[in-house]
Design a protein around this motif. Structure first.
Motif, PDB file in Angstrom:
ATOM      1  N   VAL A 366       0.841  -1.290  -0.037  1.00 55.87           N
ATOM      2  CA  VAL A 366       0.055   0.193  -0.017  1.00 55.87           C
ATOM      3  C   VAL A 366       1.019   1.268  -0.029  1.00 55.87           C
ATOM      4  O   VAL A 366       2.050   1.384   0.734  1.00 55.87           O
ATOM      5  CB  VAL A 366      -0.942  -0.023   0.998  1.00 55.87           C
ATOM      6  N   ASN A 367       0.577   2.179  -0.920  1.00 57.59           N
ATOM      7  CA  ASN A 367       1.356   3.621  -0.881  1.00 57.59           C
ATOM      8  C   ASN A 367       0.511   4.542  -0.081  1.00 57.59           C
ATOM      9  O   ASN A 367      -0.552   4.797  -0.310  1.00 57.59           O
ATOM     10  CB  ASN A 367       1.328   3.884  -2.318  1.00 57.59           C
ATOM     11  N   PRO A 368       1.017   4.806   1.224  1.00 63.03           N
ATOM     12  CA  PRO A 368       0.176   5.719   2.109  1.00 63.03           C
ATOM     13  C   PRO A 368       0.459   7.425   1.613  1.00 63.03           C
ATOM     14  O   PRO A 368      -0.341   8.193   2.134  1.00 63.03           O
ATOM     15  CB  PRO A 368       1.057   5.668   3.309  1.00 63.03           C
ATOM     16  N   TYR A 369       1.366   7.546   0.641  1.00 58.57           N
ATOM     17  CA  TYR A 369       1.501   9.035   0.187  1.00 58.57           C
ATOM     18  C   TYR A 369       1.193   9.090  -1.208  1.00 58.57           C
ATOM     19  O   TYR A 369       1.851   9.892  -2.035  1.00 58.57           O
ATOM     20  CB  TYR A 369       3.275   9.165   0.426  1.00 58.57           C
ATOM     21  N   LYS A 370       0.103   8.461  -1.553  1.00 61.00           N
ATOM     22  CA  LYS A 370      -0.456   8.759  -2.963  1.00 61.00           C
ATOM     23  C   LYS A 370      -1.760   9.942  -2.701  1.00 61.00           C
ATOM     24  O   LYS A 370      -2.800   9.458  -2.895  1.00 61.00           O
ATOM     25  CB  LYS A 370      -1.258   7.253  -3.540  1.00 61.00           C
ATOM     26  N   PHE A 371      -1.140  10.887  -2.715  1.00 58.54           N
ATOM     27  CA  PHE A 371      -2.042  12.068  -2.143  1.00 58.54           C
ATOM     28  C   PHE A 371      -2.090  13.149  -3.522  1.00 58.54           C
ATOM     29  O   PHE A 371      -1.070  13.004  -4.365  1.00 58.54           O
ATOM     30  CB  PHE A 371      -1.555  12.674  -1.048  1.00 58.54           C
ATOM     31  N   GLY A 372      -3.278  13.918  -3.660  1.00 58.86           N
ATOM     32  CA  GLY A 372      -3.297  15.020  -4.583  1.00 58.86           C
ATOM     33  C   GLY A 372      -2.780  16.204  -3.819  1.00 58.86           C
ATOM     34  O   GLY A 372      -2.618  16.289  -2.816  1.00 58.86           O
ATOM     35  N   PHE A 373      -2.682  17.205  -4.740  1.00 56.37           N
ATOM     36  CA  PHE A 373      -2.363  18.576  -4.245  1.00 56.37           C
ATOM     37  C   PHE A 373      -3.400  19.663  -3.950  1.00 56.37           C
ATOM     38  O   PHE A 373      -4.271  19.829  -5.055  1.00 56.37           O
ATOM     39  CB  PHE A 373      -1.171  19.324  -5.178  1.00 56.37           C
ATOM     40  N   SER A 374      -3.279  20.284  -2.917  1.00 62.43           N
ATOM     41  CA  SER A 374      -4.247  21.388  -2.666  1.00 62.43           C
ATOM     42  C   SER A 374      -3.363  22.568  -2.290  1.00 62.43           C
ATOM     43  O   SER A 374      -2.362  22.467  -1.516  1.00 62.43           O
ATOM     44  CB  SER A 374      -5.147  20.932  -1.860  1.00 62.43           C
ATOM     45  N   GLY A 375      -4.061  23.681  -2.263  1.00 62.08           N
ATOM     46  CA  GLY A 375      -3.445  24.879  -1.640  1.00 62.08           C
ATOM     47  C   GLY A 375      -4.683  25.637  -0.931  1.00 62.08           C
ATOM     48  O   GLY A 375      -5.597  25.467  -1.126  1.00 62.08           O
ATOM     49  N   ALA A 376      -3.820  26.447  -0.021  1.00 62.53           N
ATOM     50  CA  ALA A 376      -4.704  27.287   0.908  1.00 62.53           C
ATOM     51  C   ALA A 376      -4.041  28.479   1.648  1.00 62.53           C
ATOM     52  O   ALA A 376      -2.778  28.280   1.326  1.00 62.53           O
ATOM     53  CB  ALA A 376      -5.160  26.055   2.083  1.00 62.53           C
ATOM     54  N   THR A 377      -4.714  29.108   2.379  1.00 60.08           N
ATOM     55  CA  THR A 377      -4.337  30.285   2.784  1.00 60.08           C
ATOM     56  C   THR A 377      -3.505  30.181   4.272  1.00 60.08           C
ATOM     57  O   THR A 377      -2.427  30.419   4.634  1.00 60.08           O
ATOM     58  CB  THR A 377      -5.005  31.368   2.914  1.00 60.08           C
ATOM     59  N   ASP A 378      -4.271  29.473   5.314  1.00 63.43           N
ATOM     60  CA  ASP A 378      -4.148  29.337   6.572  1.00 63.43           C
ATOM     61  C   ASP A 378      -3.964  30.491   7.114  1.00 63.43           C
ATOM     62  O   ASP A 378      -3.216  30.956   7.987  1.00 63.43           O
ATOM     63  CB  ASP A 378      -2.615  28.714   6.855  1.00 63.43           C
ATOM     64  N   SER A 379      -4.717  31.485   6.650  1.00 62.21           N
ATOM     65  CA  SER A 379      -4.897  32.878   7.359  1.00 62.21           C
ATOM     66  C   SER A 379      -5.569  32.786   8.421  1.00 62.21           C
ATOM     67  O   SER A 379      -6.706  32.107   8.823  1.00 62.21           O
ATOM     68  CB  SER A 379      -5.497  33.846   6.374  1.00 62.21           C
ATOM     69  N   HIS A 380      -5.071  33.651   9.432  1.00 64.70           N
ATOM     70  CA  HIS A 380      -5.975  33.777  10.901  1.00 64.70           C
ATOM     71  C   HIS A 380      -6.328  35.353  11.125  1.00 64.70           C
ATOM     72  O   HIS A 380      -6.774  35.561  12.010  1.00 64.70           O
ATOM     73  CB  HIS A 380      -5.008  33.449  11.881  1.00 64.70           C
ATOM     74  N   THR A 381      -6.852  35.955   9.751  1.00 62.99           N
ATOM     75  CA  THR A 381      -7.539  37.050   9.748  1.00 62.99           C
ATOM     76  C   THR A 381      -9.076  36.929   9.460  1.00 62.99           C
ATOM     77  O   THR A 381      -9.584  38.130   9.429  1.00 62.99           O
ATOM     78  CB  THR A 381      -6.867  37.903   8.762  1.00 62.99           C
ATOM     79  N   SER A 382      -9.516  35.987   9.302  1.00 61.14           N
ATOM     80  CA  SER A 382     -10.958  35.637   8.581  1.00 61.14           C
ATOM     81  C   SER A 382     -10.882  35.768   7.228  1.00 61.14           C
ATOM     82  O   SER A 382     -12.121  35.695   6.401  1.00 61.14           O
ATOM     83  CB  SER A 382     -12.040  36.439   9.273  1.00 61.14           C
ATOM     84  N   LEU A 383      -9.769  36.198   6.669  1.00 61.38           N
ATOM     85  CA  LEU A 383      -9.801  36.729   5.245  1.00 61.38           C
ATOM     86  C   LEU A 383      -8.854  35.906   4.252  1.00 61.38           C
ATOM     87  O   LEU A 383      -7.767  35.790   4.506  1.00 61.38           O
ATOM     88  CB  LEU A 383      -9.349  38.009   5.174  1.00 61.38           C
ATOM     89  N   SER A 384      -9.603  35.289   3.298  1.00 56.01           N
ATOM     90  CA  SER A 384      -8.846  34.410   2.495  1.00 56.01           C
ATOM     91  C   SER A 384      -8.269  35.028   1.105  1.00 56.01           C
ATOM     92  O   SER A 384      -9.000  35.007   0.131  1.00 56.01           O
ATOM     93  CB  SER A 384     -10.055  33.237   1.969  1.00 56.01           C
ATOM     94  N   THR A 385      -7.078  35.611   1.650  1.00 54.08           N
ATOM     95  CA  THR A 385      -6.409  36.424   0.439  1.00 54.08           C
ATOM     96  C   THR A 385      -5.320  35.915   0.353  1.00 54.08           C
ATOM     97  O   THR A 385      -4.314  35.604   0.867  1.00 54.08           O
ATOM     98  CB  THR A 385      -6.136  38.054   1.055  1.00 54.08           C
ATOM     99  N   ALA A 386      -5.068  35.384  -1.272  1.00 54.40           N
ATOM    100  CA  ALA A 386      -3.903  34.889  -1.835  1.00 54.40           C
ATOM    101  C   ALA A 386      -3.380  35.476  -2.946  1.00 54.40           C
ATOM    102  O   ALA A 386      -2.271  35.031  -3.555  1.00 54.40           O
ATOM    103  CB  ALA A 386      -4.407  33.401  -2.230  1.00 54.40           C
ATOM    104  N   ASP A 387      -3.773  36.684  -3.132  1.00 58.03           N
ATOM    105  CA  ASP A 387      -3.266  37.494  -4.239  1.00 58.03           C
ATOM    106  C   ASP A 387      -2.098  38.482  -3.655  1.00 58.03           C
ATOM    107  O   ASP A 387      -2.342  39.231  -2.698  1.00 58.03           O
ATOM    108  CB  ASP A 387      -4.450  38.271  -4.982  1.00 58.03           C
TER     109      ASP A 387
END
Length: 641
Positions: A366-387
């Motif tokens: 079994v391959n435990p690291y057969k994952f896809g890729f996601s991106g996120a902000t991890d912002s702690h401001t309530s604001l999802s700003t990535a630009d």
């Protein structure tokens, strides 16, 4: 030409007379298109839209976010993500250039409700010596508040909290139950199928001696199931920092409720070598069959890019990759209580983990690291700003200001993460049938997703055995992509007779309001017959009049950034790129993965906008220009037999 357009416009916009009507031909079309509609869009069965969102966002309900000044809550986060203008906790108006399609609010599960009660001096807080001291510091403000926040976080991370406080803000307590109900209710309120999807979720914040093992938990379900449980925590009698215990919690949730849930890890770059174990886990237990099966089952995605650094690869792991040193955070673990050493790196980065998965698969099946890729902000401001041109920082104390880039994110005797090194990143693009919890969640689990560092470029990636040059000229590549191959996140189909090597079809369109594209690359990883893990990056499509050099790489695209005015021009690069590429080094006996990486032309980092708009001074060592990018989920090849 103008006259023709005028005639067309007149014809198109002139109303038909009351007597005019459509007269069908006597020759019927019935039966001429047996088994297949003339319209290619009729009865289309594959995902045709990409939906943009963030799997990782905190409001002032999260203890660390509130301690560092975030006074905004759930409504602000959802309204902002949906495209409304809101007021940031720092008192600045802010709005996204374009709304998001979906959002997962992931408040830290530990200490839910504590920061709110500290701020108002609740009776149970004041009854605790620790609580009363922290509440007084927060009420005083300024340096006293900062000192109280630091002391609280230190005691929390070291497990030195008043047991009564832990109990008051843990699963099973009335306070905790009430906060979880508020979080779930807000997701239900803002979830609008077809227009905006609000997922129920939380962050399980495992921190082992400063080493990051955080996971976000994402529910497919609504309130009726989510409220049957309370989140997993790391402290208290019901808490654990071991991912195996989180997997048990996920299993119990599905068994108890009949619902569906998954977890995704992030910031292996801050784990100091424990995010992707290959032999021994941090607990001292061996990486065994139970572990690889559980991880493979519960973690279909990995967050490859976010505010705290990019997690694709490291220049020491990928010395032949000229794009490997991108937004690299490698001073140490999350709080830099331990400095980084080179031997840790291979168990921290996504590309290396994908390769290490082959070795574990050879051992356990079994391959435990057969994952896809996601991106996120991890912002702690309530604001999802990535630009980069609209970046509001990691926390409220890092929202736009004259001095935010001068203040370190973390600094100890072991090293520093400078304030300017925070990354305006990232988002997840999901190929799904519709904007609903079911459709988007299912796409994430099947890994038909890709990460970007912020730009909303459109990327399609398919793998097969029979793509040809004419397929690469289609304006609707998905039709042949699904017909002849498989999409990102999948396993290649069995090779047909006579096929020598797999080939891949990749297309990318630039962000409509963003930068042109420099190139598309395909990253391959494989395991040799002797177990050696290998990788190679291939340039497969590129802009402008450039040719491959002696090393088989395309030279740099150039740089149009004007740092004085924080601007660039799309006079280099291409609006779209695409290719049909066949692996020239294919060996049918070797396990392999392939993913696409799309690179933009150089653009300004957020520090240049701070200089232009605020007059902020940029530190001499700050990086001011970057080439933003997208990472598709991989496609895997498994030898027959």
């Amino acid at each position: 030409m103008l006259r023709a357009l005028a005639i067309f416009a007149t014809t198109f916009f002139t109303p038909l007379s009351a007597s005019a009507q459509f007269i069908p031909s006597e020759d019927s079309l019935e039966g001429l298109y047996s088994g297949k509609a003339y319209s290619p869009f009729a009865e289309r069965s594959f995902p045709s839209r990409v939906f943009w969102g963030d799997t990782h966002l905190h409001t002032g309900l999260s203890m660390d976010a509130g301690l560092f000044g975030n006074t905004t809550g759930l409504d602000t986060a959802y309204r902002f993500a949906r495209g409304e203008q809101v007021m940031a906790a720092s008192g600045q108006p802010v709005k996204l250039a374009r709304p998001l399609d979906w959002l997962v609010l992931t408040e830290h599960s530990d200490g839910m409700g504590m920061i709110t009660d500290l701020a108002k001096g609740a009776p149970n807080i004041l009854a605790s010596e620790q609580g009363a001291r922290w509440a007084a510091g927060i009420a005083e403000g300024g340096e006293a508040s900062a000192a109280a926040a630091l002391d609280l976080i230190t005691n929390f991370s070291q497990g030195n909290m008043d047991p009564k406080l832990i109990a008051d803000y843990s699963p099973g307590s009335p306070i905790y139950k009430s906060v979880w109900e508020d979080i779930v209710e807000a997701a239900e309120t803002y979830n609008d199928p077809g227009d905006f999807t609000a997922f129920i979720g939380y962050e399980w914040t495992s921190l082992v001696a400063g080493n990051n093992l955080h996971r976000n938990v994402v529910f497919r379900d609504g309130a009726s199931r989510a409220l049957m449980v309370e989140p997993m925590v790391t402290q208290g009698p019901m808490g654990s920092v071991d991912p195996m215990d989180l997997y048990a919690w996920l299993e119990n949730y599905e068994d108890t409720t009949g619902g569906s849930v998954f977890a995704l890890a992030h910031n292996g770059n801050l784990s100091n070598g424990i995010m992707f174990p290959t032999e021994t886990r941090f607990t001292g237990d061996a990486v065994d069959e139970e572990y690889v099966i559980a991880r493979a089952k519960w973690e279909p995605l990995y967050e490859i890019t976010q505010i705290k650094g990019d997690g694709e690869t490291h220049p020491l792991l990928s010395p032949d990759d000229p794009f490997a040193d991108y937004e690299t955070w490698d001073a140490g673990n999350l709080d830099i209580s331990e400095a980084k050493t080179e031997d840790m790196l291979k168990r921290e980065y996504a590309r290396e983990a994908l390769k290490q998965g082959f070795a574990l698969q050879a051992e356990f099946g079994v391959n435990p690291y057969k994952f896809g890729f996601s991106g996120a902000t991890d912002s702690h401001t309530s604001l999802s700003t990535a630009d980069s041109d609209n970046y509001f920082g990691k926390a409220t104390n890092a929202e736009p200001s004259l001095t935010r880039m001068e203040h370190p994110f973390t600094k100890t005797e072991n090293g520093e993460f400078p304030g300017w090194s925070l990354v305006a990143s990232g988002y997840t693009g999901v190929w799904a049938e519709e904007n609903t919890r079911k459709s988007i969640w299912d796409a994430m689990v099947r890994r038909e997703v890709y990460a970007t560092t912020g730009p909303r470029m459109m990327v399609r990636f398919f793998g097969g055995w029979e793509f040809d040059d004419s397929d690469g000229q289609s304006r609707t590549p998905a039709f042949v992509g699904y017909e002849k191959g498989v999409p990102m996140g999948s396993d290649l189909r069995t090779a047909p007779d006579g096929a020598d090597a797999p080939n891949f079809m990749v297309f990318a369109l630039r962000d409509p309001i963003g930068a042109n594209l420099d190139r598309i690359q395909i990253v391959k990883g494989w395991m040799d017959a002797d177990g050696t893990l290998q990788e190679k990056v291939y340039d497969v499509a590129w802009s402008d009049d450039r040719a491959l050099d002696a090393n088989g790489m395309v030279p740099p695209v150039g740089n149009t950034v004007n740092e004085d005015i924080a601007n660039y021009t799309n006079t280099i690069g291409s609006a779209e790129l695409g290719a049909i590429w066949t692996d020239p080094d294919f060996d049918p006996s070797q396990h392999a993965f392939y993913y696409a990486r799309v690179i933009e032309i150089p653009t300004p980092r957020w520090v240049l906008y701070d200089k232009l708009r605020l007059g902020a001074e940029i530190p001499e060592d700050a990086v001011t220009v970057a080439q933003e990018r997208a990472y598709t989920s991989a496609i895997w090849y498994t030898p027959e037999g």
